[in-house]
Scaffold this motif. Structure first.
Motif, short mmCIF file in Angstrom:
data_model
loop_
_atom_site.label_atom_id
_atom_site.label_comp_id
_atom_site.label_asym_id
_atom_site.label_seq_id
_atom_site.Cartn_x
_atom_site.Cartn_y
_atom_site.Cartn_z
N ALA A 46 70.53 -3.87 -12.66
CA ALA A 46 70.93 -3.83 -14.07
C ALA A 46 70.65 -5.16 -14.75
CB ALA A 46 72.41 -3.46 -14.18
N GLU A 47 70.88 -6.26 -14.03
CA GLU A 47 70.62 -7.58 -14.60
C GLU A 47 69.13 -7.79 -14.85
OE1 GLU A 47 71.63 -12.30 -13.67
OE2 GLU A 47 72.51 -10.71 -12.44
N ILE A 48 68.30 -7.35 -13.90
CA ILE A 48 66.85 -7.48 -14.08
C ILE A 48 66.38 -6.66 -15.27
CG2 ILE A 48 64.59 -7.04 -13.04
CD1 ILE A 48 66.02 -9.39 -11.76
N TRP A 49 66.87 -5.42 -15.38
CA TRP A 49 66.45 -4.58 -16.51
C TRP A 49 66.89 -5.20 -17.83
CZ3 TRP A 49 62.59 -1.86 -15.57
CH2 TRP A 49 62.44 -1.11 -14.39
N ALA A 50 68.07 -5.80 -17.86
CA ALA A 50 68.54 -6.45 -19.09
C ALA A 50 67.63 -7.63 -19.45
CB ALA A 50 69.98 -6.92 -18.92
N VAL A 51 67.20 -8.38 -18.44
CA VAL A 51 66.30 -9.50 -18.70
C VAL A 51 64.96 -9.00 -19.23
CG1 VAL A 51 64.88 -11.24 -17.51
CG2 VAL A 51 67.35 -11.15 -17.11
N LEU A 52 64.44 -7.94 -18.63
CA LEU A 52 63.16 -7.40 -19.10
C LEU A 52 63.27 -6.87 -20.52
CD1 LEU A 52 61.83 -5.59 -15.89
CD2 LEU A 52 61.28 -7.88 -16.75
N ALA A 53 64.40 -6.26 -20.86
CA ALA A 53 64.61 -5.80 -22.23
C ALA A 53 64.65 -6.98 -23.20
CB ALA A 53 65.90 -4.99 -22.31
N LYS A 111 61.10 -8.20 -23.69
CA LYS A 111 60.39 -7.32 -24.61
C LYS A 111 60.81 -7.59 -26.04
CE LYS A 111 59.73 -2.48 -25.89
NZ LYS A 111 60.05 -1.06 -25.59
N ALA A 112 62.10 -7.74 -26.28
CA ALA A 112 62.60 -7.99 -27.64
C ALA A 112 62.03 -9.29 -28.21
CB ALA A 112 64.12 -8.03 -27.64
N GLU A 113 61.71 -10.23 -27.31
CA GLU A 113 61.16 -11.51 -27.75
C GLU A 113 59.64 -11.50 -27.84
OE1 GLU A 113 62.75 -14.36 -25.01
OE2 GLU A 113 64.80 -14.20 -25.81
N LEU A 165 62.75 1.42 -21.27
CA LEU A 165 62.17 0.11 -21.57
C LEU A 165 60.76 0.19 -22.13
CD1 LEU A 165 62.40 -3.05 -21.25
CD2 LEU A 165 61.24 -2.73 -19.04
N ALA A 166 59.92 1.02 -21.55
CA ALA A 166 58.47 0.93 -21.79
C ALA A 166 58.04 1.66 -23.06
CB ALA A 166 57.71 1.47 -20.59
N ASP A 167 56.93 1.17 -23.62
CA ASP A 167 56.30 1.84 -24.75
C ASP A 167 55.38 2.96 -24.26
OD1 ASP A 167 57.12 0.02 -27.04
OD2 ASP A 167 56.23 -1.42 -25.65
N ARG A 168 54.64 2.68 -23.19
CA ARG A 168 53.70 3.66 -22.66
C ARG A 168 53.68 3.62 -21.14
NH1 ARG A 168 48.78 2.61 -23.27
NH2 ARG A 168 48.92 0.48 -24.08
N HIS A 169 53.16 4.70 -20.56
CA HIS A 169 53.09 4.82 -19.11
C HIS A 169 51.70 5.30 -18.71
CE1 HIS A 169 57.51 4.67 -19.23
NE2 HIS A 169 57.36 5.44 -20.29
N VAL A 183 55.22 -3.03 -23.53
CA VAL A 183 55.58 -2.85 -22.13
C VAL A 183 54.93 -1.56 -21.66
CG1 VAL A 183 57.44 -2.51 -20.45
CG2 VAL A 183 57.76 -4.08 -22.37
N VAL A 184 54.11 -1.67 -20.63
CA VAL A 184 53.38 -0.53 -20.08
C VAL A 184 53.69 -0.45 -18.59
CG1 VAL A 184 51.09 0.48 -19.66
CG2 VAL A 184 51.56 -0.74 -21.80
N THR A 185 53.88 0.75 -18.07
CA THR A 185 54.16 0.91 -16.65
C THR A 185 53.00 1.59 -15.94
OG1 THR A 185 55.17 3.12 -16.71
CG2 THR A 185 56.60 1.24 -17.19
#
Length: 237
Positions: A174-181, A184-186, A203-207, A29-31
């Motif tokens: 909060a629901e969107i962030w949970a979905v994105l997490a 990422k886990a998948e 959430l992100a690995d790098r920015h 996950v990169v921002t």
């Protein structure tokens, strides 16, 4: 997965990007971060072929097309290589039902599809409750869920989100962030834009920080959290 080298792009005679470089690896996950007007959305549009690139290189796509040049390709051809877009402003089809919005983009390009209606409804139960309602009748948060679900229905290798939670109520955010997490886990690769610094740090690995159409800093969440002067210079209004 995706490698961008010294990308330049613009609108008409105005150059907006003048040297954007970034990469997204499998499962990363990169921002894209930066103040308004620094070129974040322009970068996403150029990556998807919605805006012609003026220079640089964009390489990526599905695993067996690694190194495929994306600049100059039509948006639908870029999508077929495995890029799925959640655009700024959601842009759901207003007269189509929730189910029709989802099935309109459904694709299986890389073997057995991971995402279908059942999986998207499992991710966003509210969409199943409103599956017969037209997109225009959904709330802003529901439209964002639909936009994410619609992009997932293309079964992308890389998911791009432009302003993932902008303008949404706190509970929906909060629901969107949970979905994105969960994505990422998948193992879903994600490139996203969002102004909620605390959430993207978790959430992100790098920015990648943009300033006036250029990449000026790249680093991990730990490095960004430990650099208050950098955040003050490039991220705070």
């Amino acid at each position: 997965m995706l490698a961008v080298e010294d990308l330049s792009a613009g609108y008409g005679g105005s150059q907006v990007l003048a040297g954007v470089s970034l990469s997204v690896g499998p499962g990363e996950v990169v921002t894209l971060l930066g103040r308004n007007g620094m070129g974040k959305t322009t970068t996403i549009r150029a990556l998807m072929g919605l805006l012609p690139g003026l220079g640089g290189r964009v390489l990526g796509g599905r695993a067996d097309f690694a190194g495929t040049a994306l600049l100059g390709r039509a948006p639908h051809r870029i999508a077929r290589l495995g890029l799925g877009l959640v655009p700024e402003g959601r842009q759901v089809f207003p007269t189509l039902s929730v189910e029709e919005n989802l099935t309109a983009t459904a694709a299986s390009r890389f073997g057995a599809p991971r995402w279908g209606l059942r999986e998207v409804f499992g991710l966003f139960p509210r969409l199943e409750e409103r599956r017969r309602q037209p997109g225009a009748q959904l709330s802003g948060g529901e439209q964002q869920m639909l936009a994410i679900g619609r992009a997932l229905m293309t079964n992308p290798r890389l998911l791009l989100l432009d302003e993932a939670t902008e303008g949404l109520a706190p509970l929906v955010r909060a629901e969107i962030w949970a979905v994105l997490a969960r994505l990422k886990a998948e193992g879903q690769s994600i490139l996203l834009i969002d102004k909620t610094l605390g959430a993207v740090l978790r959430l992100a690995d790098r920015h990648v920080v943009l300033e006036k159409g250029r990449s000026v800093w790249t680093g991990s969440s730990a490095a960004l959290a430990a650099a208050p002067s950098l955040r003050e210079t490039y991220l705070h209004v």
